[in-house]
Design an enzyme around this catalytic site. Sequence first.
Site, short mmCIF file in Angstrom:
data_model
loop_
_atom_site.label_atom_id
_atom_site.label_comp_id
_atom_site.label_asym_id
_atom_site.label_seq_id
_atom_site.Cartn_x
_atom_site.Cartn_y
_atom_site.Cartn_z
CD GLN A 254 -2.71 -1.10 -0.18
OE1 GLN A 254 -3.47 -0.20 -0.50
NE2 GLN A 254 -2.47 -2.13 -0.99
CG HIS A 257 -1.53 2.24 -3.95
ND1 HIS A 257 -1.96 2.18 -5.25
CD2 HIS A 257 -1.97 1.09 -3.36
CE1 HIS A 257 -2.62 1.05 -5.44
NE2 HIS A 257 -2.64 0.38 -4.32
CD GLU A 322 -8.26 1.82 0.56
OE1 GLU A 322 -8.64 1.82 -0.62
OE2 GLU A 322 -7.17 2.28 0.93
CG HIS A 323 -6.93 -2.28 1.90
ND1 HIS A 323 -6.39 -1.10 1.42
CD2 HIS A 323 -7.64 -2.81 0.86
CE1 HIS A 323 -6.75 -0.92 0.17
NE2 HIS A 323 -7.51 -1.93 -0.20
CG ASP A 356 -5.62 -4.06 -4.42
OD1 ASP A 356 -6.64 -3.54 -3.94
OD2 ASP A 356 -4.49 -3.55 -4.33
CG HIS A 415 -49.37 18.26 3.92
ND1 HIS A 415 -48.96 19.45 3.39
CD2 HIS A 415 -48.38 17.36 3.63
CE1 HIS A 415 -47.77 19.30 2.83
NE2 HIS A 415 -47.41 18.05 2.94
#
Length: 427
Positions: A254, A257, A322-323, A356, A415
């Site tokens: 990761q 990235h 996230e992971h 992934d 109404h």
Amino acid sequence: MRVMRAEQFGIKREVEYGNKQQNEAVVQIVADVKARGDAALLDYTKQLDGTELTPQQLRVDEKTIAAAYEQVDEQFLTAIREAAQNIRLFHEKQKRNSWMDMESNGTILGQIMRPLKRVGLYVPGGKAAYPSSVLMNVIPAQVAEVPEIVMVTPPATNGQPGVDPYILVTAAEVGVTEIYQIGGAQAVAALAYGTESIKPVDKICGPGNIYVALAKKEVFGVVDIDSMAGPSEIVVLADKTANAVYVAADLLSQAEHDEMAAAIMVTTSEQLAHQVAAEVEKQLAVLPREAIARRSIDQYGAVLLVDSLEDGIRVVNDLAPEHLEIMTNDPMSILGKIENAGAIFLGDYSSEPVGDYFAGPNHIIPTNGTARFASPVNVDDFMKKSSMIYYSKQALMDNGHKIMTLARHEGLEGHARAIAVRLENEQ
């Protein structure tokens, strides 16, 4: 890699979505594309991507897609086809159907599920091309039965018209034929507002750089978007039984990235903590994307020591990563205690890249702590729901005065009268 007590670590990572200059640039680009259409797209593609296109070259033609097959190897084709099958099987289990319930008084209530008519999918390209993002965007939309799927992706970085052949082949494999070689904020604007060449869409999905994220934010409301994706994250929860080599490799998967990616291990073992820190340095030295990964590790990487797995679980739930990888003696016993995580990987052999690329679940996952309330991209993201109400005469006679009471309590006499005229007429 820093080793510290968990309580010394600033758990919440503030990620700003662009600086003032970036935000202003995106607002200008979006407005310009809205006003000038294709002409603005061509100008920004030349200015920002270094590629000069004619209007006819905006859309990738069938000949170019067919030629892309000559540039990819058979091994890639085999892998992408099997991955697509796994992803489709997983997402088909998510699909929901319309439903209706009839009550004894004749009332019928229900929910109608319909696919969106047209969606735009952004696939990163240019400096780094991600064919896997094609699968993760397209397949859930197809399972939802979206009739029109359009893809945008930046042109290659060589200054000549053309899209990465692996992206084109992957798109062709899953049946996407409407593809435009545009990227950045200008592509998002084109999808939202339409141009002479591109019809507007109902929703825009897919990851991109900061300009793409800001453009999606800018057009939200005109169209729907999937999310404001931030930098990638991984947290590994480990005890003394974890393999330091595996943990370090997954952290770096990761970190490579993005310079702002976060790679964190939470562990009960001080020995493992130092082994992983040393192993990260060892593996970094031979990583092709070392410069990017090193900045990520230096800025947002850490090994956090906790007294017990229960303490570690609390840290993980606060991080809402996230992971999340769970590398403990009995990972299944921990699964039920995890409240906040986008994707959970259990055991030594469930490395994050398995998700992934190949296993089946979607890899477009909430970031920056938003797993507290958000979910990975799924089939529901490409569907809309309509409530259906059929109220029988008997039901209105039975409940009309209650409805009028609630309406008048809110000061909405109109109404109440809409109900009253019916009750009076049926006396």
